[in-house]
Design a protein around this motif. Structure first.
Motif: not given
Lengths: 697, 181
Positions: A321-326, A328-330, A395
């Motif tokens: 989950n956190q990886r996906i969020v990161l 998307c943020l990038r 980022e």
């Protein structure tokens, strides 16, 4: 083993051992522990006449590089000197000649170092600020020399013949063309106010427009006497093309030496900690404050590496989950950064259009309008990287990745903003690419606004170069000196927080690459631009040196000097690529102005070559046809492919060799340990059996 | 240039030129600096090879060495008695090896000697710890020092004996082009 170590250890504490004894002890220890220190071969190098060539390559070469104490080296030298008369006549003559050549080489090197530009200031800079900053100044020196040599090239083949032909008064080649297209009169009319001369120098118009500085002044004289023929258009074209090739060869040659170092050191990820421990102190001479900073610097680098390890561990421990969020943020931040850059490009486009529409206005306001593109480009190059740095904080890449991403963005911004400026000019000159429409129909370029479009492009490049220099000097005087005065004399917390200026190597190098790209782009249209650039870089050298020594403190984050030299040249190559695209397009596609310049009556600049081709002798024509034909080029292409494959195979074989040898080293160490254990084991068994037999007896 | 100097005989200068990387002028300049360190000990006339040594305390105060965290080790490695008192021969030798004309292999040999604090021909963990503490002026915590030393040995040790022999050191240095600076 232990005995020798003990004897070596003991001589340190022994004060009343005299020189000879301690010398002997040192020699003994160096001979004994021969896996650690190299040996000195006491056998005379002259005795063997077969090895004459190799060993006679200077006994002085060997002596200097041997790690023996000085008194011992002198003793060895004396022994060697006494052995000389033993050698036969031929050998001694060879030895004497070799010694003479070495002496000559040393003297030559001493004289050459006298002529090397700025060797002493560079040494001071390297000693005081480290290798990273020194690499910037070395790069600057390389560019100065490149520009100056290019200017000599252009002067010899284009400028001086033009001056000679103009003063002799050779007639021009005339041809017919539409009347309106050949209308061009740049000389100022009527009475000219004095200060316009100053404005003209800054903007390249007025009295400076019709001068040797710009393309428009050169004529298309083609002298053809019985024993001498010289064609200015051909010379102009070939000089420009050769100038580009010459710069390319110089850059690649310089890259070769840097690349060899980079390849030899192999992967850079391995050995990070040992590198920092053994290699990070740069042994400069600046006082106490700089030392504390160096210590903080090394501390910082170790912390950065430990931090990277922690981040890697954290990143591996993220939930999906956190990886996906990161991610998307990038991606989002990437879009934001691209958006900023594209906004900057659009501003440059608008500014250029506006400036071209309002050109020709007088006074200070006119000057501001002239310089509007330069101002917008410089502002963009200053503001956008700052914003991108803030974006990089969000980022959250690893520190090394952040640096690379920031550099790539800055390079892209600088070079493409120049590209946007050129694109805008092109749109206006060729009526947006459609040379059959509107104003461009008559002469295939916009003759109303640009009676001599090459001079106008040259003027833009001239203004960019001049503005770059003025901005550097202005920043030096108005920002850096006051900053230092404020920080030094005003002991406020805010002042201490801001601190003295730091000499950032990447932004400065990008500035140099940008300046050089502008010069390359403008060289076809403004032949004296390389000379101007050489002078500009010389002034820049002294300005940067002054600001370095008076205003700057050593940087907290250092810059690796050897890999960075390679990186600078790669970025310079990008700039060269951009400039060569512009040059090829100008040579091959756009119609030259009919009112000015050496190509005025050709459909495009390159067509002067086929036109002059048929004036060569029959033999040369056939030879050149052969070179261009398929019978020659295809075998040449195949041969180059074969040579390239050979070198690639060789490189991979060497790489495998290195890996094999390293594995072998490991195995040998293990073998040694195994054997030592075996010996200990056997010794113990022997002891035990001896003890048993003693007990039995 | 000329032969007017009376400090050294010509053979001495030739010997120094052959055994170091310096030219005649530089050797004379070095002698001037050596003399400045201790004018009452060092004679101006070296033609008859006087035997005098400048003590360690004066040499490490030279501006070139003053800020160097390894100044004591450097001077000790070049001295014969191991205590750091240098005669002129050793003085010239030291600067010759430290100069930029010395080849990498020579510098690597002496660098190994300098980093080897307990003079056992191996760089063990204690040597690295001392090196690191001198480099960072003891700003790192002991755990960090431990971690960095372990990692450094792990990276450079090829024969697996948990300390760096000269071969390991040289192999690691050969991958570092910055070493020469």
């Amino acid at each position: 083993m232990a005995g020798e170590i003990q004897s070596q250890g003991s001589y340190e504490g022994n004060d009343d051992s005299n020189d000879q004894q301690s010398l002997r002890l040192r020699r003994v220890s160096s001979r004994a522990t021969n896996q650690n220190y190299p040996q000195f071969n006491w056998s005379s190098p002259h005795a063997d006449e077969d090895k004459d060539e190799e060993d006679n390559s200077g006994p002085r070469r060997e002596l200097r590089t041997v790690p023996l104490p000085m008194a011992l080296k002198r003793a060895v030298r004396q022994v060697q000197q006494m052995q000389i008369p033993v050698v036969s006549g031929m050998g001694s003559w060879k030895w004497k000649r070799r010694r003479f050549m070495h002496k000559l080489k040393d003297d030559g090197r001493e004289i050459l170092s006298f002529f090397t530009l700025w060797s002493r200031p560079l040494q001071m800079i390297g000693g005081n600020f480290g290798g990273g900053v020194q690499s910037y100044f070395l790069f600057l020196r390389f560019l100065v020399v490149l520009n100056f040599v290019s200017f000599l090239l252009i002067a010899g083949f284009v400028l001086i013949p033009s001056i000679i032909f103009r003063s002799v008064g050779t007639s021009l080649v005339n041809s017919t063309g539409p009347e309106k297209c050949t209308n061009y009169d740049p000389n100022p009319q009527g009475l000219v106010v004095f200060y316009t001369y100053f404005l003209d120098i800054l903007s390249g118009m007025g009295f400076m427009e019709y001068s040797y500085l710009f393309y428009g002044y050169y004529n298309n004289t083609m002298v053809e006497n019985s024993n001498f023929s010289y064609s200015i258009p051909l010379a102009y074209l070939f000089t420009t093309v050769f100038y580009f090739l010459f710069c390319l060869i110089c850059i690649i040659a310089r890259m070769g030496t840097a690349a060899r170092v980079a390849v030899a050191t192999g992967g850079n990820a391995v050995g990070n900690y040992s590198m920092i421990v053994f290699n990070s102190w740069d042994y400069g001479c600046q006082g106490d404050r700089a030392t504390k900073l160096k210590q903080k610097n090394i501390h910082y680098r170790l912390q950065v590496d430990l931090e990277e390890q922690r981040i890697k561990k954290q990143a591996a421990a993220l939930t999906p989950n956190q990886r996906i969020v990161l991610l998307c943020l990038r991606v989002f931040m990437c879009f934001v950064a691209s958006g900023l850059i594209i906004t900057a490009f659009y501003c440059i486009f608008l500014a250029t259009n506006f400036s071209q529409q309002r050109s020709g206005e007088g006074g200070i306001l006119g000057l501001v309008f002239e310089y509007l593109p330069s101002i917008v480009i410089t502002t963009g190059n200053f503001v956008v990287p700052l914003l991108c740095d803030q974006i990089a904080l969000i980022e959250r890449y690893a520190p090394s990745t952040t640096i690379i991403v920031a550099l790539l963005r800055a390079v892209f911004l600088r070079l493409v903003s120049l590209g946007v400026l050129l694109f805008t000019l092109w749109r206006q000159i060729t009526c947006e690419g459609d040379t059959k429409s509107g104003d461009c129909e008559l002469c295939q370029y916009n003759y109303k606004v640009y009676p001599c479009w090459e001079t106008r492009v040259g003027q833009e490049m001239y203004k960019l170069t001049l503005f770059d220099l003025l901005i550097n000097i202005a920043v030096l005087v108005l920002v850096e000196f006051p900053r230092r005065i404020v920080v030094d004399n005003w002991s406020n917390k805010l002042a201490q927080l801001v601190g003295r200026q730091e000499f950032g190597v990447p932004p400065n190098v990008l500035g140099l690459v940008y300046g050089q790209t502008v010069v390359w782009t403008g060289a076809l249209f403004c032949p004296l631009l390389p000379l101007m650039n050489a002078i500009k870089f010389v002034i820049l050298f002294y300005c940067k040196k002054i600001t370095l020594f008076y205003n700057c403190r050593p940087a907290l984050k250092t810059f690796r000097s050897t890999t960075s030299a390679f990186f600078f040249l790669v970025v310079l190559l990008f700039g060269w690529g951009l400039a060569s695209v512009v040059m090829i397009y100008s040579l091959a596609v756009i119609r030259p102005s009919m009112a000015c310049g050496p190509f005025r009556f050709f459909p495009n600049m390159w067509s002067v070559v086929p036109a002059s081709f048929y004036s060569l002798s029959k033999l040369s024509q056939e030879f050149l046809f052969f070179i261009g034909s398929q019978a020659f080029s295809i075998p040449l292409f195949v041969l180059s492919c074969v040579v390239m494959c050979y070198f690639i195979a060789l490189a991979s074989v060497y790489g495998k060799n290195v890996a094999l040898l390293r594995a072998q080293l490991k195995l040998e160490g293990r073998d040694k340990q195994f054997l030592v254990k075996q010996i200990a084991e056997l010794g113990r068994q022997l002891q035990m059996t001896k003890h048993n037999t003693d007990v039995q007896d | 240039m000329g032969n007017k100097q009376t400090i050294f005989t010509d053979e001495q200068l030739d010997a120094y030129q052959d055994c170091t990387f310096f030219t005649r002028k530089e050797i004379l300049r070095l002698h001037g600096r050596y003399h400045e360190l201790a004018p009452h000990i060092v004679p101006m006339d070296y033609t008859n090879e006087p035997d005098c040594k400048v003590p360690l305390a004066l040499i490490v105060n030279m501006p070139e060495l003053k800020e160097n965290p390894f100044r004591n080790r450097i001077v000790e490695s070049f001295s014969e008695d191991g205590l750091g008192n240098l005669s002129f021969n050793e003085f010239v030798d030291m600067f010759s090896v430290l100069s930029e004309m010395a080849p990498r292999e020579l510098k690597a040999i002496y660098a190994f000697k300098i980093y080897d604090f307990n003079v056992d021909n191996y760089l063990c963990k204690e040597d690295l710890e001392k090196t690191l503490n001198r480099l960072t002026k003891e700003d790192l915590t002991p755990e960090e020092v431990d971690l960095v030393c372990d990692k450094a040995i792990e990276e450079a040790d090829l024969d697996g004996d948990n300390k760096l022999s000269f071969a390991d050191f040289e192999n690691m240095i050969s991958r570092a082009p910055d070493f020469l600076r």
